[in-house]
Motif scaffolding. Structure first.
Motif, PDB file in Angstrom:
ATOM      1  N   ASP A 117     -15.439  -8.452  37.388  1.00  0.00           N
ATOM      2  CA  ASP A 117     -15.956  -8.286  36.030  1.00  0.00           C
ATOM      3  C   ASP A 117     -14.864  -8.523  34.990  1.00  0.00           C
ATOM      4  OD1 ASP A 117     -17.557  -7.610  33.865  1.00  0.00           O
ATOM      5  OD2 ASP A 117     -17.292  -5.450  34.133  1.00  0.00           O
ATOM      6  N   ILE A 118     -13.680  -7.945  35.212  1.00  0.00           N
ATOM      7  CA  ILE A 118     -12.635  -8.049  34.184  1.00  0.00           C
ATOM      8  C   ILE A 118     -11.570  -9.081  34.542  1.00  0.00           C
ATOM      9  CG2 ILE A 118     -12.983  -5.667  33.398  1.00  0.00           C
ATOM     10  CD1 ILE A 118     -10.512  -4.835  34.941  1.00  0.00           C
ATOM     11  N   ASN A 119     -11.743  -9.791  35.669  1.00  0.00           N
ATOM     12  CA  ASN A 119     -10.777 -10.806  36.090  1.00  0.00           C
ATOM     13  C   ASN A 119      -9.359 -10.239  36.113  1.00  0.00           C
ATOM     14  OD1 ASN A 119      -9.118 -13.649  34.727  1.00  0.00           O
ATOM     15  ND2 ASN A 119      -9.802 -13.465  36.823  1.00  0.00           N
ATOM     16  N   TYR A 120      -9.204  -9.123  36.788  1.00  0.00           N
ATOM     17  CA  TYR A 120      -7.890  -8.484  36.842  1.00  0.00           C
ATOM     18  C   TYR A 120      -7.773  -7.739  38.161  1.00  0.00           C
ATOM     19  CZ  TYR A 120      -3.679  -6.574  34.665  1.00  0.00           C
ATOM     20  OH  TYR A 120      -2.374  -6.283  34.328  1.00  0.00           O
ATOM     21  N   ASN A 121      -6.638  -7.866  38.817  1.00  0.00           N
ATOM     22  CA  ASN A 121      -6.439  -7.201  40.099  1.00  0.00           C
ATOM     23  C   ASN A 121      -6.078  -5.736  39.881  1.00  0.00           C
ATOM     24  OD1 ASN A 121      -5.910  -6.410  42.665  1.00  0.00           O
ATOM     25  ND2 ASN A 121      -4.059  -7.650  42.926  1.00  0.00           N
ATOM     26  N   ALA A 122      -7.061  -4.866  40.048  1.00  0.00           N
ATOM     27  CA  ALA A 122      -6.814  -3.434  39.884  1.00  0.00           C
ATOM     28  C   ALA A 122      -6.561  -2.764  41.236  1.00  0.00           C
ATOM     29  CB  ALA A 122      -7.987  -2.765  39.172  1.00  0.00           C
ATOM     30  N   MET A 123      -6.463  -3.563  42.289  1.00  0.00           N
ATOM     31  CA  MET A 123      -6.161  -3.055  43.626  1.00  0.00           C
ATOM     32  C   MET A 123      -7.134  -1.948  44.032  1.00  0.00           C
ATOM     33  SD  MET A 123      -2.038  -3.236  43.141  1.00  0.00           S
ATOM     34  CE  MET A 123      -1.516  -2.537  44.688  1.00  0.00           C
ATOM     35  N   VAL A 124      -8.426  -2.201  43.776  1.00  0.00           N
ATOM     36  CA  VAL A 124      -9.459  -1.257  44.206  1.00  0.00           C
ATOM     37  C   VAL A 124      -9.477  -1.259  45.733  1.00  0.00           C
ATOM     38  CG1 VAL A 124     -11.917  -0.721  44.207  1.00  0.00           C
ATOM     39  CG2 VAL A 124     -10.838  -1.654  42.138  1.00  0.00           C
ATOM     40  N   SER A 125      -9.203  -0.109  46.320  1.00  0.00           N
ATOM     41  CA  SER A 125      -9.063  -0.014  47.769  1.00  0.00           C
ATOM     42  C   SER A 125     -10.014   1.045  48.297  1.00  0.00           C
ATOM     43  CB  SER A 125      -7.613   0.348  48.109  1.00  0.00           C
ATOM     44  OG  SER A 125      -7.512   0.763  49.446  1.00  0.00           O
ATOM     45  N   GLY A 133     -15.333   5.605  49.033  1.00  0.00           N
ATOM     46  CA  GLY A 133     -14.312   6.170  48.152  1.00  0.00           C
ATOM     47  C   GLY A 133     -12.962   5.539  48.443  1.00  0.00           C
ATOM     48  N   GLY A 134     -11.970   5.885  47.650  1.00  0.00           N
ATOM     49  CA  GLY A 134     -10.657   5.312  47.893  1.00  0.00           C
ATOM     50  C   GLY A 134      -9.721   5.523  46.734  1.00  0.00           C
ATOM     51  N   THR A 135      -8.893   4.514  46.489  1.00  0.00           N
ATOM     52  CA  THR A 135      -7.916   4.600  45.408  1.00  0.00           C
ATOM     53  C   THR A 135      -7.906   3.303  44.604  1.00  0.00           C
ATOM     54  OG1 THR A 135      -6.136   3.735  46.789  1.00  0.00           O
ATOM     55  CG2 THR A 135      -6.392   6.131  46.733  1.00  0.00           C
ATOM     56  N   VAL A 136      -7.382   3.385  43.399  1.00  0.00           N
ATOM     57  CA  VAL A 136      -7.259   2.225  42.513  1.00  0.00           C
ATOM     58  C   VAL A 136      -5.896   2.301  41.835  1.00  0.00           C
ATOM     59  CG1 VAL A 136      -8.253   1.013  40.529  1.00  0.00           C
ATOM     60  CG2 VAL A 136      -9.746   2.289  42.050  1.00  0.00           C
ATOM     61  N   ARG A 137      -5.298   1.154  41.601  1.00  0.00           N
ATOM     62  CA  ARG A 137      -4.020   1.126  40.868  1.00  0.00           C
ATOM     63  C   ARG A 137      -4.301   1.494  39.422  1.00  0.00           C
ATOM     64  NH1 ARG A 137       0.458   0.724  38.687  1.00  0.00           N
ATOM     65  NH2 ARG A 137       1.608  -1.162  38.195  1.00  0.00           N
ATOM     66  N   HIS A 138      -3.933   2.726  39.018  1.00  0.00           N
ATOM     67  CA  HIS A 138      -4.452   3.258  37.756  1.00  0.00           C
ATOM     68  C   HIS A 138      -3.976   2.518  36.507  1.00  0.00           C
ATOM     69  CE1 HIS A 138      -1.149   6.600  38.246  1.00  0.00           C
ATOM     70  NE2 HIS A 138      -0.639   5.422  38.136  1.00  0.00           N
ATOM     71  N   ASP A 139      -2.701   2.123  36.455  1.00  0.00           N
ATOM     72  CA  ASP A 139      -2.228   1.415  35.255  1.00  0.00           C
ATOM     73  C   ASP A 139      -2.994   0.110  35.051  1.00  0.00           C
ATOM     74  OD1 ASP A 139      -0.076   3.275  34.732  1.00  0.00           O
ATOM     75  OD2 ASP A 139       0.906   2.386  36.472  1.00  0.00           O
ATOM     76  N   ALA A 140      -3.290  -0.547  36.189  1.00  0.00           N
ATOM     77  CA  ALA A 140      -3.984  -1.830  36.102  1.00  0.00           C
ATOM     78  C   ALA A 140      -5.386  -1.669  35.520  1.00  0.00           C
ATOM     79  CB  ALA A 140      -4.062  -2.483  37.486  1.00  0.00           C
ATOM     80  N   VAL A 141      -5.955  -0.471  35.658  1.00  0.00           N
ATOM     81  CA  VAL A 141      -7.278  -0.225  35.082  1.00  0.00           C
ATOM     82  C   VAL A 141      -7.194  -0.302  33.558  1.00  0.00           C
ATOM     83  CG1 VAL A 141      -9.117   1.479  34.857  1.00  0.00           C
ATOM     84  CG2 VAL A 141      -7.979   1.156  37.057  1.00  0.00           C
ATOM     85  N   ALA A 142      -6.179   0.371  33.001  1.00  0.00           N
ATOM     86  CA  ALA A 142      -5.999   0.333  31.543  1.00  0.00           C
ATOM     87  C   ALA A 142      -5.698  -1.092  31.083  1.00  0.00           C
ATOM     88  CB  ALA A 142      -4.882   1.284  31.136  1.00  0.00           C
ATOM     89  N   TRP A 143      -4.766  -1.745  31.763  1.00  0.00           N
ATOM     90  CA  TRP A 143      -4.370  -3.087  31.344  1.00  0.00           C
ATOM     91  C   TRP A 143      -5.512  -4.083  31.502  1.00  0.00           C
ATOM     92  CZ3 TRP A 143       0.493  -2.489  34.906  1.00  0.00           C
ATOM     93  CH2 TRP A 143       1.358  -1.561  34.328  1.00  0.00           C
ATOM     94  N   GLY A 144      -6.229  -3.965  32.612  1.00  0.00           N
ATOM     95  CA  GLY A 144      -7.324  -4.904  32.872  1.00  0.00           C
ATOM     96  C   GLY A 144      -8.451  -4.765  31.853  1.00  0.00           C
ATOM     97  N   TYR A 145      -8.831  -3.523  31.549  1.00  0.00           N
ATOM     98  CA  TYR A 145      -9.871  -3.311  30.541  1.00  0.00           C
ATOM     99  C   TYR A 145      -9.385  -3.784  29.164  1.00  0.00           C
ATOM    100  CZ  TYR A 145     -13.356  -0.634  33.217  1.00  0.00           C
ATOM    101  OH  TYR A 145     -14.347  -0.259  34.083  1.00  0.00           O
ATOM    102  N   ALA A 146      -8.106  -3.522  28.861  1.00  0.00           N
ATOM    103  CA  ALA A 146      -7.571  -3.940  27.563  1.00  0.00           C
ATOM    104  C   ALA A 146      -7.622  -5.454  27.431  1.00  0.00           C
ATOM    105  CB  ALA A 146      -6.134  -3.437  27.403  1.00  0.00           C
ATOM    106  N   ARG A 147      -7.206  -6.143  28.490  1.00  0.00           N
ATOM    107  CA  ARG A 147      -7.186  -7.601  28.452  1.00  0.00           C
ATOM    108  C   ARG A 147      -8.604  -8.172  28.332  1.00  0.00           C
ATOM    109  NH1 ARG A 147      -7.677 -10.917  32.764  1.00  0.00           N
ATOM    110  NH2 ARG A 147      -7.085 -13.102  32.480  1.00  0.00           N
ATOM    111  N   ALA A 148      -9.536  -7.551  29.087  1.00  0.00           N
ATOM    112  CA  ALA A 148     -10.909  -8.049  29.057  1.00  0.00           C
ATOM    113  C   ALA A 148     -11.539  -7.823  27.680  1.00  0.00           C
ATOM    114  CB  ALA A 148     -11.735  -7.358  30.138  1.00  0.00           C
ATOM    115  N   ALA A 149     -11.295  -6.655  27.098  1.00  0.00           N
ATOM    116  CA  ALA A 149     -11.861  -6.369  25.777  1.00  0.00           C
ATOM    117  C   ALA A 149     -11.233  -7.257  24.719  1.00  0.00           C
ATOM    118  CB  ALA A 149     -11.642  -4.888  25.429  1.00  0.00           C
ATOM    119  N   ASP A 150      -9.918  -7.401  24.798  1.00  0.00           N
ATOM    120  CA  ASP A 150      -9.196  -8.250  23.859  1.00  0.00           C
ATOM    121  C   ASP A 150      -9.708  -9.693  23.923  1.00  0.00           C
ATOM    122  OD1 ASP A 150      -6.470  -8.743  22.242  1.00  0.00           O
ATOM    123  OD2 ASP A 150      -6.666 -10.309  23.773  1.00  0.00           O
ATOM    124  N   GLY A 151     -10.002 -10.148  25.127  1.00  0.00           N
ATOM    125  CA  GLY A 151     -10.490 -11.512  25.304  1.00  0.00           C
ATOM    126  C   GLY A 151     -11.819 -11.753  24.603  1.00  0.00           C
TER     127      GLY A 151
END
Lengths: 416, 95
Positions: free
Chosen positions: A105-113, A177-195
């Motif tokens: 969706d956001i074209n960003y690797n958030a390392m959703v595991s 369930g699992g884990t996600v790279r948390h910083d990448a969530v903020a950065w990925g959403y920011a980049r997608a919204a900015d775009g």
């Protein structure tokens, strides 16, 4: 620029000189359709879904410090949807489904595991309670699996199964369930919204709300007045502080929650496990550190650091189920400020002030909720009506007796 | 954190149980016309300040007294500790 494997190769051949900033460093304009206060996970997700799902792009996200510098970068990165109550489970299940499609969706690797989470069972009564919870999860379209001791032994042979006080009898697993790279969530959403044209404005502190005839028509900030048709506040941790500027008292106390990470170790812990007899949860990061946490300290705090009694309590929980953790050295520990609400559940609602909307009270479960929180808040801001899955997260539930109290603790925030 | 108990001297905070904002001493009048609204606000709404905060601590692992502790929520510094009974008496909330 769209990120892809092809782009990585192309840039590699050019010495990686072609990568641009992921989002613009926008200066505030004087007016927007909507202003989101708070550039954390929830605020940035709200902006992304406003732009991508509801076509509202004349939006600013304003952040006191730098984006992702609050709780989205201070949590233990766990995602799950293993709730019991009807007010919660559909919402968190929507969140988990959004996590599953997030990176596309956001074209960003958030390392959703989706490495799976197991809640350990230590007593017969707990097995009954977890069986009921698992059934509630399945009824709401989530996945749940009750494991006996043998199944846990196969996956985690090194757990302290035969502890005299807290023997491990089984577990409730959620494989998705699992884990996600948390910083990448903020950065990925920011980049997608900015775009899509959203302005991400950092180092811009809200100092007050602009009120016009009893309605909120903008915010006063350290970088000037910004007018807005609607203002959405998503500043969990600091909700009390910010909403006090609008004269509101909230059913929320701010508390400090500590988290810990050890030095990097070889892979030992494939999923997420939680202790059922105390409060302890642990996973292993991709760098090898054991990331773990426990209870909040239990007193009001905005300090982003806690005290030693809770450190001891968390470590005792760790030692009870995985004694080998005693050999690991702690690399870092830190604290985050939690909006602890009166029933342990969040609020996504309009306020009594026209034009002012609120998203907060996430207790210490805000990270996993990030996508659904953004989606539900965007829905509320765009349509004026609560999202179907968040219809129970209203301010008036305390007045009408419709609390969503997963732990059954009553209005005592430090017990949720 | 050390809480300087008015009777017992400095005691470790882990001996205490935390309840919350000291405004909980001011229980509303249950016979007032607006009692339902007043009890909603009393039970569920908080000032939640960043800075000095007056709060109730119970010395469960000690003399079982209730204390009103004034503590800065941004630094955890404790500036004042009083017996809750004395505070309540001053406010005519107790006898």
């Amino acid at each position: 620029m769209r990120y892809s494997g092809f782009e990585v190769i192309k840039q590699a051949l050019r010495g990686h000189r072609g990568w641009g900033p992921a989002w613009r460093d926008a200066a505030p304009r004087s007016e927007y359709d909507m202003v989101i206060v708070g550039g954390g996970g929830h605020g940035l997700a709200t902006a992304h879904y406003l732009a991508s799902r509801y076509g509202i792009t004349n939006v600013a996200v304003i952040e006191k410090g730098w984006i992702g510098g609050g709780n989205v970068g201070r949590n233990t990165t766990i995602i799950r949807s293993n709730y019991l109550l009807d007010g919660n489970e559909p919402f968190y299940e929507m969140s988990l489904k959004l996590w599953e499609g997030l990176e596309q969706d956001i074209n960003y690797n958030a390392m959703v595991s989706q490495r799976g989470i197991v809640n350990l069972i230590h007593t017969d009564a707990q097995r009954d309670a977890f069986t009921r919870r698992g059934n509630a999860m399945i009824l709401n379209g989530a996945d749940a699996e009750l494991l006996d001791q043998g199944a846990i032994r196969r996956e985690y042979p090194w757990l302290n199964f035969d502890d005299a006080r807290f023997p491990i009898k089984g577990g409730l697993a959620q494989r998705r369930g699992g884990t996600v790279r948390h910083d990448a969530v903020a950065w990925g959403y920011a980049r997608a919204a900015d775009g899509r044209g959203v302005d991400i404005i950092q180092n811009c502190e809200v100092t007050g709300f602009v009120m016009d005839g009893g309605a909120c028509t903008g915010v006063e900030t350290s970088r000037g007045t910004i007018r807005a048709g609607k203002v959405g506040v998503a500043v969990a941790g600091n909700s009390g502080r910010v909403m006090a500027m609008a004269g509101m008292r909230l059913p929320i106390e701010s508390h400090v929650l500590q988290a810990f990470v050890t030095e990097g170790l070889k892979p030992i812990l494939p999923g997420v496990i939680t202790f059922g007899a105390g409060h302890f949860y642990v996973s292993q990061s991709d760098k090898g550190g054991l990331v773990f946490g426990g209870d909040i300290d239990g007193y009001n705090s905005y300090a982003q650091r806690g005290n030693l009694p809770v450190v001891e309590d968390v470590c005792e929980g760790g030692m009870a189920i995985m004694p080998m953790i005693g050999r690991a050295r702690l690399l870092r520990m830190w604290g985050g400020v939690m909006d602890m609400s009166m029933d342990g559940s969040p609020i996504i609602d309009r306020t009594h002030i026209d034009g002012l909307y609120f998203n907060g009270g996430w207790c210490y479960g805000g990270f996993k909720a990030t996508p659904a929180s953004g989606m539900a808040f965007a829905h509320l801001l765009a349509t004026g009506r609560p999202h179907d899955t968040a219809a129970a997260y209203r301010f008036d539930r305390f007045r009408t007796g419709r609390m969503i109290d997963e732990k059954g603790m009553g209005n005592q925030p430090n017990l949720h | 954190m050390l809480i300087d108990h008015p009777l017992l001297g400095p005691r470790d905070a882990s001996e205490f149980v935390y309840l919350g904002d000291a405004s909980l001493i001011d229980r509303p009048d249950w016979q007032a016309d607006d009692a339902a609204r007043a009890f909603h606000d009393y039970a569920y709404l908080r000032d939640n300040p960043a800075g000095p905060h007056r709060e109730l601590w119970f010395h469960e692992g000690g003399d079982r007294s209730w204390l009103v502790v004034t503590r800065d929520t941004t630094t955890h510094e404790i500036t004042d500790v009083r017996l809750a009974r004395d505070v309540a008496l001053e406010r005519r909330r107790s006898s």
